[in-house]
Scaffold this motif. Structure first.
Motif, PDB file in Angstrom:
ATOM      1  N   CYS A 262       0.841  -1.212   0.000  1.00  0.00           N
ATOM      2  CA  CYS A 262       0.000   0.000   0.000  1.00  0.00           C
ATOM      3  C   CYS A 262       0.873   1.258   0.000  1.00  0.00           C
ATOM      4  O   CYS A 262       0.547   2.245  -0.663  1.00  0.00           O
ATOM      5  CB  CYS A 262      -0.920   0.024   1.212  1.00  0.00           C
ATOM      6  SG  CYS A 262      -2.270  -1.176   1.154  1.00  0.00           S
ATOM      7  N   ARG A 263       1.978   1.210   0.739  1.00  0.00           N
ATOM      8  CA  ARG A 263       2.883   2.374   0.772  1.00  0.00           C
ATOM      9  C   ARG A 263       3.440   2.640  -0.620  1.00  0.00           C
ATOM     10  O   ARG A 263       3.439   3.773  -1.103  1.00  0.00           O
ATOM     11  CB  ARG A 263       4.011   2.128   1.772  1.00  0.00           C
ATOM     12  CG  ARG A 263       4.905   3.344   2.000  1.00  0.00           C
ATOM     13  CD  ARG A 263       5.879   3.108   3.149  1.00  0.00           C
ATOM     14  NE  ARG A 263       6.692   1.920   2.919  1.00  0.00           N
ATOM     15  CZ  ARG A 263       6.759   0.865   3.733  1.00  0.00           C
ATOM     16  NH1 ARG A 263       6.084   0.835   4.852  1.00  0.00           N
ATOM     17  NH2 ARG A 263       7.515  -0.165   3.416  1.00  0.00           N
ATOM     18  N   GLY A 264       3.867   1.585  -1.271  1.00  0.00           N
ATOM     19  CA  GLY A 264       4.383   1.739  -2.634  1.00  0.00           C
ATOM     20  C   GLY A 264       3.342   2.330  -3.573  1.00  0.00           C
ATOM     21  O   GLY A 264       3.625   3.269  -4.334  1.00  0.00           O
ATOM     22  N   ALA A 265       2.139   1.822  -3.510  1.00  0.00           N
ATOM     23  CA  ALA A 265       1.073   2.326  -4.386  1.00  0.00           C
ATOM     24  C   ALA A 265       0.764   3.785  -4.087  1.00  0.00           C
ATOM     25  O   ALA A 265       0.540   4.592  -5.001  1.00  0.00           O
ATOM     26  CB  ALA A 265      -0.184   1.471  -4.234  1.00  0.00           C
ATOM     27  N   THR A 266       0.764   4.130  -2.786  1.00  0.00           N
ATOM     28  CA  THR A 266       0.455   5.511  -2.393  1.00  0.00           C
ATOM     29  C   THR A 266       1.520   6.479  -2.905  1.00  0.00           C
ATOM     30  O   THR A 266       1.204   7.581  -3.363  1.00  0.00           O
ATOM     31  CB  THR A 266       0.317   5.587  -0.855  1.00  0.00           C
ATOM     32  OG1 THR A 266      -0.743   4.714  -0.457  1.00  0.00           O
ATOM     33  CG2 THR A 266       0.008   7.000  -0.392  1.00  0.00           C
ATOM     34  N   ILE A 267       2.773   6.064  -2.838  1.00  0.00           N
ATOM     35  CA  ILE A 267       3.881   6.895  -3.351  1.00  0.00           C
ATOM     36  C   ILE A 267       3.653   7.247  -4.816  1.00  0.00           C
ATOM     37  O   ILE A 267       3.939   8.356  -5.258  1.00  0.00           O
ATOM     38  CB  ILE A 267       5.239   6.168  -3.147  1.00  0.00           C
ATOM     39  CG1 ILE A 267       5.595   6.108  -1.656  1.00  0.00           C
ATOM     40  CG2 ILE A 267       6.358   6.813  -3.961  1.00  0.00           C
ATOM     41  CD1 ILE A 267       6.756   5.172  -1.312  1.00  0.00           C
ATOM     42  N   GLU A 268       3.102   6.299  -5.549  1.00  0.00           N
ATOM     43  CA  GLU A 268       2.853   6.530  -6.982  1.00  0.00           C
ATOM     44  C   GLU A 268       1.401   6.944  -7.251  1.00  0.00           C
ATOM     45  O   GLU A 268       0.913   6.829  -8.379  1.00  0.00           O
ATOM     46  CB  GLU A 268       3.191   5.267  -7.768  1.00  0.00           C
ATOM     47  CG  GLU A 268       4.654   4.866  -7.714  1.00  0.00           C
ATOM     48  CD  GLU A 268       5.582   5.868  -8.420  1.00  0.00           C
ATOM     49  OE1 GLU A 268       5.094   6.660  -9.250  1.00  0.00           O
ATOM     50  OE2 GLU A 268       6.798   5.849  -8.116  1.00  0.00           O
ATOM     51  N   ALA A 269       0.732   7.422  -6.180  1.00  0.00           N
ATOM     52  CA  ALA A 269      -0.628   7.977  -6.320  1.00  0.00           C
ATOM     53  C   ALA A 269      -1.656   6.967  -6.811  1.00  0.00           C
ATOM     54  O   ALA A 269      -2.632   7.325  -7.470  1.00  0.00           O
ATOM     55  CB  ALA A 269      -0.624   9.211  -7.215  1.00  0.00           C
ATOM     56  N   GLY A 270      -1.448   5.693  -6.451  1.00  0.00           N
ATOM     57  CA  GLY A 270      -2.438   4.669  -6.801  1.00  0.00           C
ATOM     58  C   GLY A 270      -3.536   4.576  -5.754  1.00  0.00           C
ATOM     59  O   GLY A 270      -3.412   5.131  -4.659  1.00  0.00           O
ATOM     60  N   LEU A 271      -4.575   3.845  -6.096  1.00  0.00           N
ATOM     61  CA  LEU A 271      -5.701   3.652  -5.165  1.00  0.00           C
ATOM     62  C   LEU A 271      -5.514   2.327  -4.423  1.00  0.00           C
ATOM     63  O   LEU A 271      -5.226   1.296  -5.040  1.00  0.00           O
ATOM     64  CB  LEU A 271      -7.027   3.642  -5.935  1.00  0.00           C
ATOM     65  CG  LEU A 271      -8.310   3.475  -5.100  1.00  0.00           C
ATOM     66  CD1 LEU A 271      -8.483   4.613  -4.094  1.00  0.00           C
ATOM     67  CD2 LEU A 271      -9.539   3.419  -6.011  1.00  0.00           C
ATOM     68  N   THR A 272      -5.687   2.363  -3.091  1.00  0.00           N
ATOM     69  CA  THR A 272      -5.498   1.162  -2.265  1.00  0.00           C
ATOM     70  C   THR A 272      -6.764   0.855  -1.456  1.00  0.00           C
ATOM     71  O   THR A 272      -7.368   1.739  -0.864  1.00  0.00           O
ATOM     72  CB  THR A 272      -4.337   1.350  -1.267  1.00  0.00           C
ATOM     73  OG1 THR A 272      -4.636   2.454  -0.412  1.00  0.00           O
ATOM     74  CG2 THR A 272      -3.026   1.610  -1.976  1.00  0.00           C
ATOM     75  N   ILE A 273      -7.126  -0.417  -1.451  1.00  0.00           N
ATOM     76  CA  ILE A 273      -8.297  -0.889  -0.711  1.00  0.00           C
ATOM     77  C   ILE A 273      -7.836  -1.966   0.260  1.00  0.00           C
ATOM     78  O   ILE A 273      -7.113  -2.886  -0.134  1.00  0.00           O
ATOM     79  CB  ILE A 273      -9.348  -1.468  -1.676  1.00  0.00           C
ATOM     80  CG1 ILE A 273      -9.813  -0.371  -2.646  1.00  0.00           C
ATOM     81  CG2 ILE A 273     -10.530  -2.065  -0.917  1.00  0.00           C
ATOM     82  CD1 ILE A 273     -10.668  -0.880  -3.780  1.00  0.00           C
ATOM     83  N   GLY A 274      -8.241  -1.851   1.516  1.00  0.00           N
ATOM     84  CA  GLY A 274      -7.855  -2.839   2.532  1.00  0.00           C
ATOM     85  C   GLY A 274      -9.085  -3.550   3.067  1.00  0.00           C
ATOM     86  O   GLY A 274      -9.944  -2.906   3.662  1.00  0.00           O
ATOM     87  N   ILE A 275      -9.153  -4.850   2.849  1.00  0.00           N
ATOM     88  CA  ILE A 275     -10.316  -5.634   3.293  1.00  0.00           C
ATOM     89  C   ILE A 275      -9.955  -6.289   4.621  1.00  0.00           C
ATOM     90  O   ILE A 275      -9.216  -7.270   4.670  1.00  0.00           O
ATOM     91  CB  ILE A 275     -10.711  -6.672   2.224  1.00  0.00           C
ATOM     92  CG1 ILE A 275     -10.983  -5.957   0.880  1.00  0.00           C
ATOM     93  CG2 ILE A 275     -11.949  -7.458   2.674  1.00  0.00           C
ATOM     94  CD1 ILE A 275     -11.395  -6.876  -0.258  1.00  0.00           C
ATOM     95  N   LEU A 276     -10.501  -5.726   5.699  1.00  0.00           N
ATOM     96  CA  LEU A 276     -10.044  -6.038   7.053  1.00  0.00           C
ATOM     97  C   LEU A 276     -10.804  -7.199   7.686  1.00  0.00           C
ATOM     98  O   LEU A 276     -12.002  -7.364   7.449  1.00  0.00           O
ATOM     99  CB  LEU A 276     -10.229  -4.800   7.931  1.00  0.00           C
ATOM    100  CG  LEU A 276      -9.349  -3.608   7.523  1.00  0.00           C
ATOM    101  CD1 LEU A 276      -9.928  -2.318   8.068  1.00  0.00           C
ATOM    102  CD2 LEU A 276      -7.928  -3.828   8.025  1.00  0.00           C
ATOM    103  N   PRO A 277     -10.133  -7.969   8.546  1.00  0.00           N
ATOM    104  CA  PRO A 277     -10.853  -8.992   9.310  1.00  0.00           C
ATOM    105  C   PRO A 277     -11.800  -8.380  10.349  1.00  0.00           C
ATOM    106  O   PRO A 277     -12.881  -8.914  10.586  1.00  0.00           O
ATOM    107  CB  PRO A 277      -9.740  -9.791  10.000  1.00  0.00           C
ATOM    108  CG  PRO A 277      -8.495  -8.981   9.887  1.00  0.00           C
ATOM    109  CD  PRO A 277      -8.673  -8.024   8.753  1.00  0.00           C
TER     110      PRO A 277
END
Lengths: 170, 170, 170, 170
Positions: A57-72
């Motif tokens: 997610c950090r890598g994607a954020t650095i490159e302005a990508g969208l991140t989705i986290g599906i949590l338990p």
């Protein structure tokens, strides 16, 4: 059924799976995968926690990508700081199903038994799994080659995007 | 917390996991496992469907054992005919978690990716997995020996009961 | 499909739902419901925790009935002491679906929002809900009479058994 | 924990819940709610199917908002055409938990028993529920006023945003 959008509007969604705890080397690999996915316009889905998930997610954020986290958990605030859209499922590790089924391809980096359960769910559904230093499987004494090996982050993302194309995108 | 019952009242619960479709040979093996579990007073839990699950339940029923089927669907009537207590979860293959977590040990017979997901969930929780002609695992090029091999049904049940003893029974 | 057993072998399964914390009066009512279910040969399913669930299981145990607790956690030891067969689902309050879908009828005693979610899931599936001092529903300003009122424990169990008969039993 | 982003980066997420089948009037109301959420920069979460869910997503899409559909099935292509990010949970109606827990507030429009289960899960967690022509609750003969009534779409969205502010946003 999805008629309101042209094909060009469709985004590829790829999951990155791996341990909630990982070595620095694995974190660097996951961050590179996240960066490359974002550069190529892919939405990143993951399990929303630490380790490989956070690094990707950090890598994607650095490159302005969208991140989705599906949590338990049922608490959105339990996600890592680079998750932009937390999905708080409340169903515990049954969320592993959603993590892989929401993607058109899965990239597995290292990982423990939780990751193995995700690999199993993906393969059960015919969702391609690209592996970086991860599990290998044998059944009744025969090697299984269902996990596609990649040699580095760029190779993994390239293979994942290529194979994602084979699936119907909503 | 469980103070109302003496230790001698406590029943061991063991899960039998494996494919919903299986060969005659595997069915015979599963039936033998079911028979042996019932003879030894163990409650059998499974995923409630056909193949290995049905054969194990049939074996247990022949020996007057108790069988519980934890189903993916929300319809109790989808169970095999040898399930005495169907649990209709309605959560799809997330029920795989319940199938292994409700047991003190798991016996895996052959099986496909669904079975692999169950093995992964069991190992993640430290629940012993005894294998009969089932998956083998390697991680980062190293063999994993976490699945305990058994040579036949009686050996599998013996090992499962022995290892189940190590866990807290409710 | 269920051909191995005669109709007379089939057991009715009824769920008792209600709060994990309850007053003494509600506990007494739940215990009476549990006793009456056991006397009439019904298997009791519940959510496996305290309050109404524990009191109902205690009542059933006193009358030598069988009790099943479908737990939110993935740890069988979290059940109340009167649960004979704990099902450790690991899916959190998604287990509320299993609690009602595994039964042919549901008896609701008092209860909070968790109980309300169970009532909703039961009614969605056409599973009869018998209420003792529990929720009442209205929709768009119109009373809903889908929850069948009972006047005491014996009345509730009688109505539940009678209505359970209308459903297919596995 | 979420340190990588300033407060101004945080997006509000609001769920719209309601029946998979609805009248034209309800669809118009849901579309207005979706439009208003998008105009105010809110991310819309819903159950991803038809009826109220589809109308709300259509409204949000018209105003260039972001829509997330949390599906019961494990197949992303089962979503309505206005869902931009489908989450394929594979856990059936247990996904109702995720639909409400992923939001800071919930707007309920009409709805059947599935919607009632979502209202129950939201209230159990203290997530505010704003109602437009939806369920009303009573317990032990006493009215419950936990569902906050709104008079129209703009009022509902205003109240939801205002109440969402009271919760921790990831």
């Amino acid at each position: 059924m999805r008629t309101s959008k042209s094909d060009s509007d469709k985004k590829i969604i790829i999951s990155v799976i791996g341990g909630a705890h990982c070595s620095d080397e694995e974190a660097a690999l996951a961050e590179s995968v996240g960066k490359e996915l974002a550069k190529r316009g892919v939405i990143l889905v993951c399990g929303g926690l630490g380790g490989v998930m956070e690094a990707a997610c950090r890598g994607a954020t650095i490159e302005a990508g969208l991140t989705i986290g599906i949590l338990p958990s049922d608490d959105s605030t339990t996600c890592n700081p680079y998750v932009q859209i937390p999905i708080a499922t409340g169903v515990g590790y049954a969320r592993n199903i959603a993590v892989v089924k929401s993607a058109q391809a899965v990239i597995a980096i290292d990982g423990d038994y939780g990751t193995l359960s995700e690999i199993a769910y993906a393969l059960k559904s015919g969702i391609p799994v690209i592996g970086l230093n991860t599990w290998a499987l044998a059944r009744n004494g025969q090697q299984e080659n269902s996990i596609i090996k990649a040699k580095d982050a760029i190779d993994a993302v390239g293979k994942a995007i290529s194979l994602a194309g084979g699936l119907k995108v909503p």
